[in-house]
Design a protein around this motif. Sequence first.
Motif, PDB file in Angstrom:
ATOM      1  N   GLY A   1     -41.291  24.071 -12.547  1.00 30.51           N
ATOM      2  CA  GLY A   1     -42.738  24.199 -12.473  1.00 30.51           C
ATOM      3  C   GLY A   1     -43.175  25.648 -12.559  1.00 30.51           C
ATOM      4  N   PRO A   2     -44.473  25.892 -12.715  1.00 29.75           N
ATOM      5  CA  PRO A   2     -44.997  27.258 -12.774  1.00 29.75           C
ATOM      6  C   PRO A   2     -44.866  27.953 -11.421  1.00 29.75           C
ATOM      7  N   PRO A   3     -44.965  29.285 -11.400  1.00 33.40           N
ATOM      8  CA  PRO A   3     -44.739  30.049 -10.168  1.00 33.40           C
ATOM      9  C   PRO A   3     -45.602  29.615  -8.985  1.00 33.40           C
ATOM     10  N   ASP A   4     -46.885  29.312  -9.221  1.00 37.66           N
ATOM     11  CA  ASP A   4     -47.739  28.958  -8.088  1.00 37.66           C
ATOM     12  C   ASP A   4     -47.312  27.639  -7.452  1.00 37.66           C
ATOM     13  N   VAL A   5     -46.873  26.686  -8.297  1.00 35.57           N
ATOM     14  CA  VAL A   5     -46.390  25.402  -7.767  1.00 35.57           C
ATOM     15  C   VAL A   5     -45.094  25.601  -6.994  1.00 35.57           C
TER      16      VAL A   5
ATOM     17  N   PRO B   1     -36.908  15.939  -3.471  1.00 34.86           N
ATOM     18  CA  PRO B   1     -37.200  14.546  -3.108  1.00 34.86           C
ATOM     19  C   PRO B   1     -38.659  14.353  -2.705  1.00 34.86           C
ATOM     20  N   GLY B   2     -39.165  13.139  -2.902  1.00 35.34           N
ATOM     21  CA  GLY B   2     -40.567  12.836  -2.654  1.00 35.34           C
ATOM     22  C   GLY B   2     -41.032  13.131  -1.248  1.00 35.34           C
ATOM     23  N   LEU B   3     -40.169  12.942  -0.247  1.00 36.36           N
ATOM     24  CA  LEU B   3     -40.560  13.180   1.142  1.00 36.36           C
ATOM     25  C   LEU B   3     -40.782  14.655   1.447  1.00 36.36           C
ATOM     26  N   LEU B   4     -40.412  15.538   0.512  1.00 40.12           N
ATOM     27  CA  LEU B   4     -40.547  16.976   0.734  1.00 40.12           C
ATOM     28  C   LEU B   4     -41.551  17.632  -0.215  1.00 40.12           C
ATOM     29  N   GLN B   5     -42.074  16.889  -1.178  1.00 41.08           N
ATOM     30  CA  GLN B   5     -42.884  17.488  -2.229  1.00 41.08           C
ATOM     31  C   GLN B   5     -44.275  17.902  -1.754  1.00 41.08           C
ATOM     32  N   THR B   6     -44.758  18.998  -2.302  1.00 41.76           N
ATOM     33  CA  THR B   6     -46.146  19.417  -2.075  1.00 41.76           C
ATOM     34  C   THR B   6     -47.058  18.652  -3.034  1.00 41.76           C
ATOM     35  N   THR B   7     -48.355  18.823  -2.837  1.00 41.38           N
ATOM     36  CA  THR B   7     -49.327  18.172  -3.711  1.00 41.38           C
ATOM     37  C   THR B   7     -49.139  18.622  -5.162  1.00 41.38           C
ATOM     38  N   GLY B   8     -48.983  19.935  -5.360  1.00 39.72           N
ATOM     39  CA  GLY B   8     -48.845  20.452  -6.720  1.00 39.72           C
ATOM     40  C   GLY B   8     -47.565  19.997  -7.395  1.00 39.72           C
TER      41      GLY B   8
END
Length: 327
Positions: free
Chosen positions: A192-196, A123-130
């Motif tokens: 997503g990729p591993p770093d994300v 959910p959007g409230l938990l997402q990181t920048t990446g």
Amino acid sequence: MPPAAPSPIRRRSRLGTELRQLREAAGLTGDQVIDRIGWASASKLSRLENGRSRPDPQDVQRLLDLYGASEAKQKKLLGFTHEAADMRGWLKKFPAMTQQQRGFAELEAGCAEISEYGPVLVPGLLQTTGYARLRISSAQQIDQEAGEPEIGEDTEAEIAARLARQELLKQDTDPPHYTAVLEEAALSSRAGPPDVLREQVNQLRELSMLPNVTLHVLLRETPLDQQWYLPPTAFSLYRFTDPQDPETLAIEGGFTDVMSTEVIALNRYKVVFERLRTAALSEQDTYHWLTKSLGRLSGTATPSNLASGSATAPAQRRGSSGRLTER
């Protein structure tokens, strides 16, 4: 007591409902109101009563006078009008807010409790920048391939606005109690990729230690007696600090979102959310699962040495497992 910064979208809804009730109590039709006030368009009253437009205090005052509203009722509804129409003070908390993110921020404001289910996305409230950048840019690519004109703000502005919304969970004064059930797929390699994913898992782990945040991961492999229902879409439930503001259900349908305050629909989704929460890992087991996942994504056999923040799982919070339907 009502929240210091109530949800503007809920205030518009409350105002519209009470204005419609006053009109009906006065025995007036919409056309009669339009004729007596002299508005050029009948849709103006409809939009106001359905909470779809920002109310003008002068318009509301004219309606209240026409309906013969009491002094106490006028004071109350004019207060709602101010809270629903004057966005300047409210937006000071969101200097980076974009039009696309404003609707979500308005709904989340003044919440006492937010419950969300994410089947394939965090959910959007938990997402990181990446993670947010990946989600927003991929949606924009779909629009371009579908031949649709570009909608909304640029990617970085949308990311900044989404991060500004997240401050709600960390605010010093009365932050809402937030509970999320995330399917394991939302953190799989397809997301997503591993770093994300590594950054996202680490943030979830840190957020789970906040006293007002409760996270549950629902694993792909669950007991057969708990595989009774698979919700087809993500959804969110909002309960507001002001008990007179109706609880709200938001259903995420990919490129179209639906919101409802219908009691029957709300109760169904409350039951669904409780079943999902029960089938998922406990709060403490979720913390340990996130820690192990962080270790795998970091390529080490000792994930506890790599994870930032406290190495202690969040304690079981009193009342955190109570049923939504009972609250």
